[in-house]
Design a protein around this motif. Structure first.
Motif, PDB file in Angstrom:
ATOM      1  N   MET A   1       0.849  -1.199   0.000  1.00 30.10           N
ATOM      2  CA  MET A   1       0.000   0.000   0.000  1.00 30.10           C
ATOM      3  C   MET A   1       0.882   1.245   0.000  1.00 30.10           C
ATOM      4  O   MET A   1       1.816   1.366   0.787  1.00 30.10           O
ATOM      5  CB  MET A   1      -0.897   0.017   1.241  1.00 30.10           C
ATOM      6  N   ASN A   2       0.610   2.193  -0.914  1.00 33.95           N
ATOM      7  CA  ASN A   2       1.351   3.449  -0.902  1.00 33.95           C
ATOM      8  C   ASN A   2       0.483   4.549  -0.283  1.00 33.95           C
ATOM      9  O   ASN A   2      -0.708   4.367  -0.030  1.00 33.95           O
ATOM     10  CB  ASN A   2       1.811   3.838  -2.310  1.00 33.95           C
ATOM     11  N   LEU A   3       1.109   5.704  -0.047  1.00 33.87           N
ATOM     12  CA  LEU A   3       0.418   6.772   0.658  1.00 33.87           C
ATOM     13  C   LEU A   3      -0.774   7.323  -0.102  1.00 33.87           C
ATOM     14  O   LEU A   3      -1.683   7.906   0.501  1.00 33.87           O
ATOM     15  CB  LEU A   3       1.405   7.909   0.964  1.00 33.87           C
ATOM     16  N   SER A   4      -0.785   7.155  -1.411  1.00 32.82           N
ATOM     17  CA  SER A   4      -1.908   7.670  -2.201  1.00 32.82           C
ATOM     18  C   SER A   4      -3.214   6.971  -1.857  1.00 32.82           C
ATOM     19  O   SER A   4      -4.292   7.494  -2.106  1.00 32.82           O
ATOM     20  CB  SER A   4      -1.613   7.537  -3.701  1.00 32.82           C
ATOM     21  N   GLY A   5      -3.116   5.777  -1.278  1.00 39.52           N
ATOM     22  CA  GLY A   5      -4.328   5.050  -0.905  1.00 39.52           C
ATOM     23  C   GLY A   5      -4.768   5.297   0.521  1.00 39.52           C
ATOM     24  O   GLY A   5      -5.718   4.676   0.999  1.00 39.52           O
ATOM     25  N   LEU A   6      -4.081   6.205   1.222  1.00 39.36           N
ATOM     26  CA  LEU A   6      -4.400   6.487   2.616  1.00 39.36           C
ATOM     27  C   LEU A   6      -4.826   7.944   2.767  1.00 39.36           C
ATOM     28  O   LEU A   6      -4.112   8.847   2.321  1.00 39.36           O
ATOM     29  CB  LEU A   6      -3.166   6.227   3.488  1.00 39.36           C
ATOM     30  N   SER A   7      -5.987   8.169   3.366  1.00 37.93           N
ATOM     31  CA  SER A   7      -6.468   9.545   3.550  1.00 37.93           C
ATOM     32  C   SER A   7      -6.685   9.840   5.027  1.00 37.93           C
ATOM     33  O   SER A   7      -6.995   8.938   5.825  1.00 37.93           O
ATOM     34  CB  SER A   7      -7.775   9.771   2.785  1.00 37.93           C
ATOM     35  N   LEU A   8      -6.525  11.096   5.375  1.00 35.43           N
ATOM     36  CA  LEU A   8      -6.763  11.505   6.753  1.00 35.43           C
ATOM     37  C   LEU A   8      -8.225  11.286   7.140  1.00 35.43           C
ATOM     38  O   LEU A   8      -8.536  10.976   8.293  1.00 35.43           O
ATOM     39  CB  LEU A   8      -6.390  12.979   6.942  1.00 35.43           C
ATOM     40  N   ARG A   9      -9.105  11.450   6.175  1.00 29.67           N
ATOM     41  CA  ARG A   9     -10.529  11.264   6.459  1.00 29.67           C
ATOM     42  C   ARG A   9     -10.808   9.829   6.894  1.00 29.67           C
ATOM     43  O   ARG A   9     -11.581   9.585   7.827  1.00 29.67           O
ATOM     44  CB  ARG A   9     -11.356  11.618   5.217  1.00 29.67           C
ATOM     45  N   THR A  36     -21.572   4.968   4.142  1.00 29.51           N
ATOM     46  CA  THR A  36     -20.336   5.564   3.632  1.00 29.51           C
ATOM     47  C   THR A  36     -19.178   5.304   4.579  1.00 29.51           C
ATOM     48  O   THR A  36     -18.084   4.888   4.165  1.00 29.51           O
ATOM     49  CB  THR A  36     -20.515   7.079   3.431  1.00 29.51           C
ATOM     50  N   LEU A  37     -19.421   5.532   5.867  1.00 26.46           N
ATOM     51  CA  LEU A  37     -18.360   5.313   6.842  1.00 26.46           C
ATOM     52  C   LEU A  37     -17.956   3.843   6.889  1.00 26.46           C
ATOM     53  O   LEU A  37     -16.758   3.519   6.910  1.00 26.46           O
ATOM     54  CB  LEU A  37     -18.821   5.787   8.216  1.00 26.46           C
ATOM     55  N   SER A  38     -18.929   2.941   6.886  1.00 30.73           N
ATOM     56  CA  SER A  38     -18.625   1.507   6.962  1.00 30.73           C
ATOM     57  C   SER A  38     -17.802   1.049   5.769  1.00 30.73           C
ATOM     58  O   SER A  38     -16.844   0.275   5.916  1.00 30.73           O
ATOM     59  CB  SER A  38     -19.922   0.701   7.048  1.00 30.73           C
ATOM     60  N   VAL A  39     -18.166   1.542   4.581  1.00 32.61           N
ATOM     61  CA  VAL A  39     -17.433   1.159   3.372  1.00 32.61           C
ATOM     62  C   VAL A  39     -15.984   1.634   3.445  1.00 32.61           C
ATOM     63  O   VAL A  39     -15.048   0.902   3.119  1.00 32.61           O
ATOM     64  CB  VAL A  39     -18.134   1.721   2.116  1.00 32.61           C
ATOM     65  N   GLN A  40     -15.776   2.867   3.890  1.00 29.92           N
ATOM     66  CA  GLN A  40     -14.423   3.401   3.948  1.00 29.92           C
ATOM     67  C   GLN A  40     -13.570   2.688   4.987  1.00 29.92           C
ATOM     68  O   GLN A  40     -12.370   2.467   4.779  1.00 29.92           O
ATOM     69  CB  GLN A  40     -14.471   4.900   4.245  1.00 29.92           C
ATOM     70  N   VAL A  41     -14.175   2.310   6.107  1.00 35.71           N
ATOM     71  CA  VAL A  41     -13.426   1.560   7.114  1.00 35.71           C
ATOM     72  C   VAL A  41     -13.037   0.197   6.568  1.00 35.71           C
ATOM     73  O   VAL A  41     -11.901  -0.274   6.746  1.00 35.71           O
ATOM     74  CB  VAL A  41     -14.245   1.424   8.410  1.00 35.71           C
ATOM     75  N   ARG A  42     -13.961  -0.454   5.842  1.00 33.55           N
ATOM     76  CA  ARG A  42     -13.656  -1.741   5.224  1.00 33.55           C
ATOM     77  C   ARG A  42     -12.526  -1.608   4.211  1.00 33.55           C
ATOM     78  O   ARG A  42     -11.627  -2.453   4.141  1.00 33.55           O
ATOM     79  CB  ARG A  42     -14.905  -2.296   4.523  1.00 33.55           C
ATOM     80  N   LYS A  43     -12.570  -0.558   3.411  1.00 32.21           N
ATOM     81  CA  LYS A  43     -11.515  -0.338   2.413  1.00 32.21           C
ATOM     82  C   LYS A  43     -10.162  -0.165   3.084  1.00 32.21           C
ATOM     83  O   LYS A  43      -9.153  -0.690   2.608  1.00 32.21           O
ATOM     84  CB  LYS A  43     -11.846   0.889   1.556  1.00 32.21           C
ATOM     85  N   LEU A  44     -10.145   0.563   4.193  1.00 30.47           N
ATOM     86  CA  LEU A  44      -8.881   0.760   4.904  1.00 30.47           C
ATOM     87  C   LEU A  44      -8.379  -0.562   5.476  1.00 30.47           C
ATOM     88  O   LEU A  44      -7.178  -0.860   5.412  1.00 30.47           O
ATOM     89  CB  LEU A  44      -9.065   1.791   6.016  1.00 30.47           C
ATOM     90  N   GLU A  45      -9.284  -1.353   6.035  1.00 29.74           N
ATOM     91  CA  GLU A  45      -8.892  -2.663   6.559  1.00 29.74           C
ATOM     92  C   GLU A  45      -8.305  -3.536   5.452  1.00 29.74           C
ATOM     93  O   GLU A  45      -7.283  -4.213   5.645  1.00 29.74           O
ATOM     94  CB  GLU A  45     -10.096  -3.357   7.197  1.00 29.74           C
ATOM     95  N   THR A  46      -8.950  -3.506   4.281  1.00 32.22           N
ATOM     96  CA  THR A  46      -8.457  -4.295   3.153  1.00 32.22           C
ATOM     97  C   THR A  46      -7.079  -3.816   2.703  1.00 32.22           C
ATOM     98  O   THR A  46      -6.168  -4.610   2.449  1.00 32.22           O
ATOM     99  CB  THR A  46      -9.444  -4.207   1.980  1.00 32.22           C
ATOM    100  N   ALA A  47      -6.919  -2.495   2.631  1.00 33.40           N
ATOM    101  CA  ALA A  47      -5.646  -1.930   2.196  1.00 33.40           C
ATOM    102  C   ALA A  47      -4.525  -2.261   3.175  1.00 33.40           C
ATOM    103  O   ALA A  47      -3.382  -2.501   2.779  1.00 33.40           O
ATOM    104  CB  ALA A  47      -5.783  -0.420   2.021  1.00 33.40           C
TER     105      ALA A  47
END
Length: 327
Positions: A1-9, A36-47
């Motif tokens: 994972m690179n930094l482009s896939g990580l957001s402060l939000r 929206t929040l659940s999807v983004q948390v899942r994406k972060l977990e996957t990343a």
């Protein structure tokens, strides 16, 4: 994972879920929909390749990996906030944006309603998030970045913190109307070191201050979890207690069950202070906030001087007596 896939939000979402223990409340706090929040948390977990939360229909728990990630996320978000604050301070602007302001539980419910209107007028661009906790929890929150500033009672361990005294708040005696202490002449703190003394539970700074003020043993009397419970215990005739001045009713007890009395000269009290991290780049703005609190010290208290020295005892007494006349 690179930094482009990580957001402060995304990190804000994760921290909100950790704090709230609930995806719905976390979404409300972040002003987004729960999906929206659940999807983004899942994406972060996957990343990250990690599961951060145990999910069930009734509760959300952090995993061991989640605790590590959330701790680091707080650090990252704190540094990002400092970056923005440094830019704001560099432009000479007053406090703006979100500020998490905590207060000890024996102060917040009584002080916040007195000062919020003036506070919003003085700092119109400041978005306040208020909270209450015990002193130890507040100090932990200050040091790990969950809390930006806090209204606490001195003394506290000051390592890494800037502590600015604001005002001295006297203690009053609350006792049953038929109790011998409800009558008589001058009242001194040593008069209440008896078996009828009611205390807050362990961990409350007011408990320690009460014990120190009257010289009672730390196990004396019966215990309660809050000031309001103590007040009810007094009304029920279980004993007497000390109340901070701001928690004292503005008039006689309409039920006639309790009496509140002020103490003689040099009576017990506590010094309220504003504390923040010494590393916070908003130091000038937070000092302005402390000066505001000093300038608007509530009736029945005595403001500390700008040089942080406490006021003279006779000044505290005069303020207290003015309030006594109102009661």
């Amino acid at each position: 994972m690179n930094l482009s896939g990580l957001s402060l939000r995304d990190l804000e979402y994760v921290v909100a879920v950790a704090d709230e223990g609930h995806f719905g409340r976390a979404a409300e706090r972040c002003n987004v929909s729960q999906p929206t929040l659940s999807v983004q948390v899942r994406k972060l977990e996957t990343a990250l390749g990690l599961v951060l939360f145990e999910r069930s229909n009734r509760r959300v728990l952090m995993t061991a990996a989640g605790q590590v990630i959330v701790r680091q996320a707080r650090t990252v978000l704190g540094e990002a906030q400092r970056l923005l604050a440094m830019a704001t301070e560099g432009r000479g602007a007053p406090l703006t944006g979100r500020l998490v302001l905590a207060a000890i539980q024996t102060l917040g419910p009584y002080y916040f309603p007195l000062v919020l209107r003036l506070l919003r007028q003085e700092f119109p661009l400041l978005s306040l998030a208020l909270s209450e906790a015990r002193t130890a929890e507040i100090l932990d929150g200050l040091r790990d970045g969950r809390i930006d500033a806090a209204l606490i009672s001195l003394p506290v361990p000051g390592a890494g913190l800037t502590v600015s005294p604001l005002f001295v708040e006297p203690f009053w005696l609350a006792c049953p109307a038929e109790h011998p202490l409800a009558q008589g002449g001058a009242l001194r703190a040593t008069d209440i070191a008896g078996p009828d003394l009611l205390l807050l539970d362990e961990g409350n700074c007011l408990r320690d201050q009460t014990v120190a003020a009257c010289g009672a043993g730390s196990s004396a009397g019966r215990h309660a979890t809050s000031l309001e419970t103590l007040r009810s215990m007094v009304a029920a005739g279980a004993g007497y207690t000390l109340l901070p001045a701001l928690a004292v009713p503005a008039g006689p007890d309409p039920s006639g069950l309790t009496v509140t009395r002020g103490f003689d000269v040099d009576g017990p009290g506590r010094t309220i202070a504003l504390a923040w991290r010494s590393s916070d780049p908003r130091a000038a703005g937070l000092a302005h906030l402390a000066a505001f609190f000093r300038a608007h010290a509530p009736a029945g208290t005595a403001a500390c001087r700008d040089d942080a020295a406490p006021p003279a005892p006779d000044r505290v007494l005069r303020n207290r007596d003015r309030r006594a006349e109102a009661v």
